[in-house]
Motif scaffolding. Structure first.
Motif, PDB file in Angstrom:
ATOM      1  N   SER A   1      35.701   4.661 -15.713  1.00  0.00           N
ATOM      2  CA  SER A   1      36.815   4.420 -16.948  1.00  0.00           C
ATOM      3  C   SER A   1      35.613   4.728 -18.098  1.00  0.00           C
ATOM      4  CB  SER A   1      37.440   2.947 -16.681  1.00  0.00           C
ATOM      5  OG  SER A   1      36.244   1.934 -16.846  1.00  0.00           O
ATOM      6  N   CYS A   2      36.466   4.718 -19.031  1.00  0.00           N
ATOM      7  CA  CYS A   2      35.959   4.959 -20.512  1.00  0.00           C
ATOM      8  C   CYS A   2      37.079   4.372 -21.535  1.00  0.00           C
ATOM      9  CB  CYS A   2      35.782   6.279 -20.904  1.00  0.00           C
ATOM     10  SG  CYS A   2      34.837   6.789 -22.139  1.00  0.00           S
ATOM     11  N   TRP A   3      36.476   3.443 -22.410  1.00  0.00           N
ATOM     12  CA  TRP A   3      37.157   3.229 -23.729  1.00  0.00           C
ATOM     13  C   TRP A   3      38.250   2.619 -23.307  1.00  0.00           C
ATOM     14  CZ3 TRP A   3      34.541   1.995 -27.644  1.00  0.00           C
ATOM     15  CH2 TRP A   3      33.394   2.742 -28.237  1.00  0.00           C
ATOM     16  N   TYR A   4      38.143   1.128 -23.021  1.00  0.00           N
ATOM     17  CA  TYR A   4      39.390   0.478 -22.909  1.00  0.00           C
ATOM     18  C   TYR A   4      40.135   0.663 -21.579  1.00  0.00           C
ATOM     19  CZ  TYR A   4      38.253  -0.930 -27.638  1.00  0.00           C
ATOM     20  OH  TYR A   4      37.679  -1.208 -28.904  1.00  0.00           O
TER      21      TYR A   4
ATOM     22  N   ALA B   1      31.653   2.541 -15.569  1.00  0.00           N
ATOM     23  CA  ALA B   1      32.414   2.220 -16.584  1.00  0.00           C
ATOM     24  C   ALA B   1      31.336   2.170 -17.932  1.00  0.00           C
ATOM     25  CB  ALA B   1      32.967   0.862 -16.323  1.00  0.00           C
ATOM     26  N   VAL B   2      32.205   2.598 -18.850  1.00  0.00           N
ATOM     27  CA  VAL B   2      31.545   2.635 -20.139  1.00  0.00           C
ATOM     28  C   VAL B   2      32.545   2.083 -21.464  1.00  0.00           C
ATOM     29  CG1 VAL B   2      29.805   4.518 -19.600  1.00  0.00           C
ATOM     30  CG2 VAL B   2      32.177   5.036 -20.667  1.00  0.00           C
ATOM     31  N   HIS B   3      31.892   1.569 -22.299  1.00  0.00           N
ATOM     32  CA  HIS B   3      32.381   1.157 -23.678  1.00  0.00           C
ATOM     33  C   HIS B   3      33.767   0.282 -23.345  1.00  0.00           C
ATOM     34  CE1 HIS B   3      30.061   4.295 -25.186  1.00  0.00           C
ATOM     35  NE2 HIS B   3      30.691   5.298 -24.807  1.00  0.00           N
ATOM     36  N   ILE B   4      33.634  -1.006 -23.020  1.00  0.00           N
ATOM     37  CA  ILE B   4      34.449  -1.996 -22.867  1.00  0.00           C
ATOM     38  C   ILE B   4      35.537  -1.697 -21.964  1.00  0.00           C
ATOM     39  CG2 ILE B   4      35.869  -3.440 -24.089  1.00  0.00           C
ATOM     40  CD1 ILE B   4      34.552  -2.509 -26.658  1.00  0.00           C
TER      41      ILE B   4
ATOM     42  N   TRP C   1      29.260  -3.260 -22.669  1.00  0.00           N
ATOM     43  CA  TRP C   1      30.519  -4.310 -22.523  1.00  0.00           C
ATOM     44  C   TRP C   1      31.263  -3.994 -21.636  1.00  0.00           C
ATOM     45  CZ3 TRP C   1      28.713  -8.629 -24.533  1.00  0.00           C
ATOM     46  CH2 TRP C   1      28.041  -8.572 -25.689  1.00  0.00           C
ATOM     47  N   ALA C   2      30.746  -3.017 -20.504  1.00  0.00           N
ATOM     48  CA  ALA C   2      31.689  -2.836 -19.122  1.00  0.00           C
ATOM     49  C   ALA C   2      31.113  -3.303 -17.799  1.00  0.00           C
ATOM     50  CB  ALA C   2      31.611  -1.250 -19.165  1.00  0.00           C
TER      51      ALA C   2
END
Length: 168
Positions: free
Chosen positions: A15-18, A42-45, A78-79
């Motif tokens: 996943s990426c960005w929310y 996972a990256v970026h929240i 933050w992921a």
């Protein structure tokens, strides 16, 4: 069945960005191939999960000249990224930044339940490692609860290790 999953980036339970990324494979001798941010990453929240329930599986994360690879239960910024494999004799290959790794306030987890497994990597953060960034810790966890396992780092089968950079 025996499946083959191939992606360059942002796939295979990533996943990426929310976002939220998930992949569930119930059985078979599967092959997972990717370059960057894949295989329970996972990256970026965001949050990513790859769950493989059975089979002798092969996880390959190539990375490239500019990137470590980040995957196989890795997280950044933050992921939370999780790769869980519930059985079989599995092979994990990555350049770096993989196999239960957290960086830049991320939580990366690789859970391996059973089988004789191999964890291969070249350099950098691997195999239950964290990296402190932004004055905050990250956490990387690799748990393998069965079989005879081999590691390309100084990790030893049947041992508990804790690293100073927040890895278990």
């Amino acid at each position: 069945g025996n499946d083959r999953y191939v992606v360059e980036m942002h796939g295979q339970g990533a996943s990426c960005w929310y976002g939220l990324g998930m992949l569930l494979d119930r059985a078979g001798d599967d092959q997972y191939r990717a370059v960057f941010n894949a295989q329970g990453s996972a990256v970026h929240i965001s949050a990513g999960l790859l769950l493989d329930e059975a089979g002798n599986d092969r996880y390959t994360l190539a990375g490239d000249n500019d990137r470590e690879g980040r995957g196989q239960g890795a997280a950044h910024d933050w992921a939370v990224g999780i790769l869980a494999d519930r059985g079989g004799n599995d092979l994990y290959r990555a350049r770096a930044g993989a196999q239960g790794v957290g960086c830049t306030t991320g939580l990366g987890i690789l859970l391996e339940r059973a089988g004789d497994d191999r964890y291969e990597g070249e350099t950098g953060h691997l195999q239950g490692a964290g990296r402190r960034d932004r004055e905050l810790p990250s956490l990387g966890i690799l748990v393998d609860t069965g079989g005879t396992d081999r590691y390309s780092t100084d990790r030893h089968d049947g041992a508990v290790w804790v690293t100073s950079d927040r890895g278990v």
